[in-house]
Design a protein around this motif. Structure first.
Motif, PDB file in Angstrom:
ATOM      1  N   ALA A   6      63.815 -48.263 -50.099  1.00  0.00           N
ATOM      2  CA  ALA A   6      63.580 -48.174 -48.661  1.00  0.00           C
ATOM      3  C   ALA A   6      63.961 -46.816 -48.109  1.00  0.00           C
ATOM      4  O   ALA A   6      63.338 -46.320 -47.163  1.00  0.00           O
ATOM      5  CB  ALA A   6      64.370 -49.262 -47.930  1.00  0.00           C
ATOM      6  N   GLU A   7      64.975 -46.205 -48.717  1.00  0.00           N
ATOM      7  CA  GLU A   7      65.547 -44.982 -48.149  1.00  0.00           C
ATOM      8  C   GLU A   7      64.981 -43.699 -48.737  1.00  0.00           C
ATOM      9  O   GLU A   7      65.115 -42.630 -48.143  1.00  0.00           O
ATOM     10  CB  GLU A   7      67.062 -44.998 -48.350  1.00  0.00           C
ATOM     11  N   ARG A   8      64.335 -43.785 -49.918  1.00  0.00           N
ATOM     12  CA  ARG A   8      63.933 -42.552 -50.592  1.00  0.00           C
ATOM     13  C   ARG A   8      62.506 -42.596 -51.135  1.00  0.00           C
ATOM     14  O   ARG A   8      62.117 -41.721 -51.901  1.00  0.00           O
ATOM     15  CB  ARG A   8      64.898 -42.294 -51.769  1.00  0.00           C
ATOM     16  N   VAL A   9      61.719 -43.602 -50.738  1.00  0.00           N
ATOM     17  CA  VAL A   9      60.410 -43.803 -51.362  1.00  0.00           C
ATOM     18  C   VAL A   9      59.309 -43.920 -50.316  1.00  0.00           C
ATOM     19  O   VAL A   9      59.463 -44.587 -49.292  1.00  0.00           O
ATOM     20  CB  VAL A   9      60.428 -45.054 -52.265  1.00  0.00           C
ATOM     21  N   LEU A  10      58.186 -43.274 -50.607  1.00  0.00           N
ATOM     22  CA  LEU A  10      56.936 -43.418 -49.880  1.00  0.00           C
ATOM     23  C   LEU A  10      55.970 -44.122 -50.835  1.00  0.00           C
ATOM     24  O   LEU A  10      55.781 -43.679 -51.967  1.00  0.00           O
ATOM     25  CB  LEU A  10      56.401 -42.034 -49.503  1.00  0.00           C
ATOM     26  N   VAL A  11      55.369 -45.216 -50.416  1.00  0.00           N
ATOM     27  CA  VAL A  11      54.497 -46.016 -51.294  1.00  0.00           C
ATOM     28  C   VAL A  11      53.060 -45.525 -51.172  1.00  0.00           C
ATOM     29  O   VAL A  11      52.544 -45.320 -50.062  1.00  0.00           O
ATOM     30  CB  VAL A  11      54.572 -47.503 -50.935  1.00  0.00           C
ATOM     31  N   THR A  12      52.381 -45.363 -52.321  1.00  0.00           N
ATOM     32  CA  THR A  12      50.987 -44.939 -52.337  1.00  0.00           C
ATOM     33  C   THR A  12      50.217 -45.718 -53.402  1.00  0.00           C
ATOM     34  O   THR A  12      50.817 -46.348 -54.273  1.00  0.00           O
ATOM     35  CB  THR A  12      50.850 -43.436 -52.662  1.00  0.00           C
ATOM     36  N   PRO A  13      48.892 -45.645 -53.373  1.00  0.00           N
ATOM     37  CA  PRO A  13      48.124 -46.049 -54.556  1.00  0.00           C
ATOM     38  C   PRO A  13      48.480 -45.126 -55.722  1.00  0.00           C
ATOM     39  O   PRO A  13      49.039 -44.044 -55.526  1.00  0.00           O
ATOM     40  CB  PRO A  13      46.666 -45.866 -54.115  1.00  0.00           C
ATOM     41  N   THR A  14      48.127 -45.536 -56.931  1.00  0.00           N
ATOM     42  CA  THR A  14      48.504 -44.734 -58.097  1.00  0.00           C
ATOM     43  C   THR A  14      47.814 -43.378 -58.102  1.00  0.00           C
ATOM     44  O   THR A  14      48.347 -42.411 -58.645  1.00  0.00           O
ATOM     45  CB  THR A  14      48.174 -45.477 -59.401  1.00  0.00           C
ATOM     46  N   CYS A  15      46.638 -43.281 -57.519  1.00  0.00           N
ATOM     47  CA  CYS A  15      45.950 -41.993 -57.390  1.00  0.00           C
ATOM     48  C   CYS A  15      44.903 -42.155 -56.292  1.00  0.00           C
ATOM     49  O   CYS A  15      44.971 -43.082 -55.489  1.00  0.00           O
ATOM     50  CB  CYS A  15      45.331 -41.579 -58.731  1.00  0.00           C
ATOM     51  N   GLY A  16      43.916 -41.245 -56.244  1.00  0.00           N
ATOM     52  CA  GLY A  16      42.884 -41.347 -55.233  1.00  0.00           C
ATOM     53  C   GLY A  16      42.013 -42.575 -55.434  1.00  0.00           C
ATOM     54  O   GLY A  16      41.950 -43.156 -56.516  1.00  0.00           O
ATOM     55  N   LEU A  17      41.302 -42.963 -54.372  1.00  0.00           N
ATOM     56  CA  LEU A  17      40.523 -44.204 -54.380  1.00  0.00           C
ATOM     57  C   LEU A  17      39.021 -43.958 -54.486  1.00  0.00           C
ATOM     58  O   LEU A  17      38.228 -44.859 -54.222  1.00  0.00           O
ATOM     59  CB  LEU A  17      40.832 -45.009 -53.117  1.00  0.00           C
TER      60      LEU A  17
END
Length: 340
Positions: free
Chosen positions: A300-311
Motif C-alpha cells: 500500500a505504501e510503496r507500490v503502484l499497480v499496473t498491467p504486466t505491460c502494454g495492452l
C-alpha cells in the motif's frame, strides 16, 4: 524538479491500447484510472504510432524515416515524422477533451505520459549506413539529448493543455539486450557490442536529469537490470512481477531498501482462460514482499499497480477489464485486505 511525485497505493496503465479510436481510449483511461490516467499509445494505427515511431514526434532536430528494416535517422522531416506528430496531436486533443469532461482541468490531479527510453530507442533506430545508432557514441549522445529535449517540450505542452502536473514514464524493454550485446547487426561481424553498464547508466541518467519532472523507468522484459535501474535517478521503477525470477529478488530488495517505490505489473495483458480475482492477482506481489521480509503494508505504501505491460495485444473488452482489475487490486492493497 516539480514537487509532484509519483503516487503509490493506486493503479495506472503502462501505455499502449488496442483500438485506433483516440477519443474512446482517452475516455476509458480517464474513467477507469481516476487517480493516475495516462496518455494512450495506439500502435495499431501503423507507422508513427508504435513505441519507436512515437519518438519521431518527440525528437528535436533528428527526424526519422523508414528503411527496409525499421526506422532510420533522416536528413529532413518526411512522411513518418509528419504522421507521428499528427497522431500525437490527435491523442492530445482526445485527452484534453476527456480531461475537460471529467472536470480535471486546473487541478493537482497528475497525468502520465510515456516515451521510449534512450537505449531502447538507440537500439532500434538506424543511422544512414544501416547500423544501429547504439553503435556510434556520438549518435547515441545526440539521440539521448534530442529525446530529452523533446520529452521536456511534450511535458510542457501537456501541462499547458490540461492545467495539471505531468509525470513521465520511460520505457526500456530493450535494456537487457543492449547490456548483453544480443542485438543483431547488418552482418555477423558488425553486431552491436555489449554496452558497458557505466555507459548505459550515464545515458539513462542524463535523460532523466534533463526531463526535470518525476520519472518512472519501466522495463517489462525478463531479467531487468535492476541495479542499473535503481541507480538511474528515476523516482520509481516498473517491472513485470510475473517475469521475475529468484535471481531478481536481491535487486528488488535493494530498490525497496533504497526507498524507491515500485510499479508492479500484476494484471495479465491478454485474457486468461479463467478471469482472475484480486486475490489471484495479488499473490505474486504478496509472495515477493514476504520472501524479501518486508511487511505487507509495503504493497500500500510503496507500490503502484499496473498491467504486466502494454495492452496493445489485448482485446478492447479485456483492456478495460485489466484497468478495472488493477484499480480493484490497488484498493485491496490500500485497505490492508487479507490475502491468505
Amino acid at each position: 524538479m516539480t514537487e509532484k511525485s509519483f503516487p503509490v497505493g493506486i493503479a495506472t496503465g503502462v501505455g499502449s491500447w488496442p483500438t485506433d479510436d483516440a477519443r474512446e481510449a482517452a475516455t476509458i483511461v480517464v474513467g477507469e484510472l481516476p487517480q493516475l490516467p495516462h496518455l494512450v499509445e495506439l500502435p495499431g494505427r501503423g507507422l508513427g504510432a508504435d513505441m519507436i515511431g512515437r519518438a519521431a514526434a518527440l525528437l528535436v532536430d533528428l527526424p526519422l524515416d523508414t528503411s527496409t528494416t525499421g526506422y532510420r535517422v533522416a536528413q529532413r522531416p518526411g512522411p513518418v515524422t509528419r504522421t507521428a506528430r499528427d497522431l500525437l496531436a490527435r491523442d492530445l486533443d482526445a485527452l484534453e477533451e476527456a480531461w475537460e469532461v471529467a472536470g480535471r482541468r486546473g487541478t493537482d490531479q497528475p497525468v502520465k505520459v510515456q516515451a521510449v527510453g534512450p537505449l531502447t530507442l538507440a537500439s532500434q533506430v538506424e543511422l544512414f549506413g544501416g547500423h544501429r545508432a547504439l553503435t556510434d557514441h556520438g549518435a547515441l549522445r545526440d539521440l539521448a539529448e534530442s529525446l530529452a529535449e523533446g520529452v521536456r517540450a511534450h511535458v510542457a505542452e501537456v501541462e499547458r493543455r490540461l492545467g495539471s502536473p505531468v509525470l513521465v514514464q520511460l520505457d526500456e524493454p530493450g535494456l537487457r539486450e543492449v547490456l548483453d550485446g544480443s542485438l543483431s547487426g547488418v552482418s555477423i561481424l558488425q553486431a552491436p557490442r555489449a554496452l558497458p553498464e557505466p555507459e548505459a547508466l550515464a545515458v539513462v541518467q542524463s535523460v532523466i536529469e534533463a526531463i526535470d519532472v518525476p520519472v518512472l523507468v519501466h522495463c517489462c522484459a525478463a531479467a531487468p537490470p535492476l541495479d542499473l535501474l535503481r541507480r538511474s535517478g528515476a523516482e520509481m521503477i516498473g517491472v513485470d512481477v510475473t517475469a521475475l525470477t529468484v535471481a531478481d529478488l536481491d535487486g528488488i530488495g535493494e530498490i525497496l531498501e533504497a526507498g524507491l517505490p515500485l510499479a508492479l505489473g500484476l494484471v495479465p495483458t491478454t485474457p486468461p482462460e479463467r478471469a482472475p480475482g484480486w486475490r489471484d492477482l495479488a499473490r505474486p506481489a504478496v509472495t515477493l514482499v514476504d520472501r524479501l521480509g518486508f511487511p505487507r503494508r509495503t504493497l500500500a505504501e510503496r507500490v503502484l499497480v499496473t498491467p504486466t505491460c502494454g495492452l496493445a495485444g489485448a482485446g478492447a473488452d479485456w483492456s478495460r477489464r485489466a484497468l478495472r482489475s488493477a484499480s480493484e487490486l490497488a484498493r485491496a492493497f490500500a485497505d490492508g485486505a487479507e490475502f491468505d
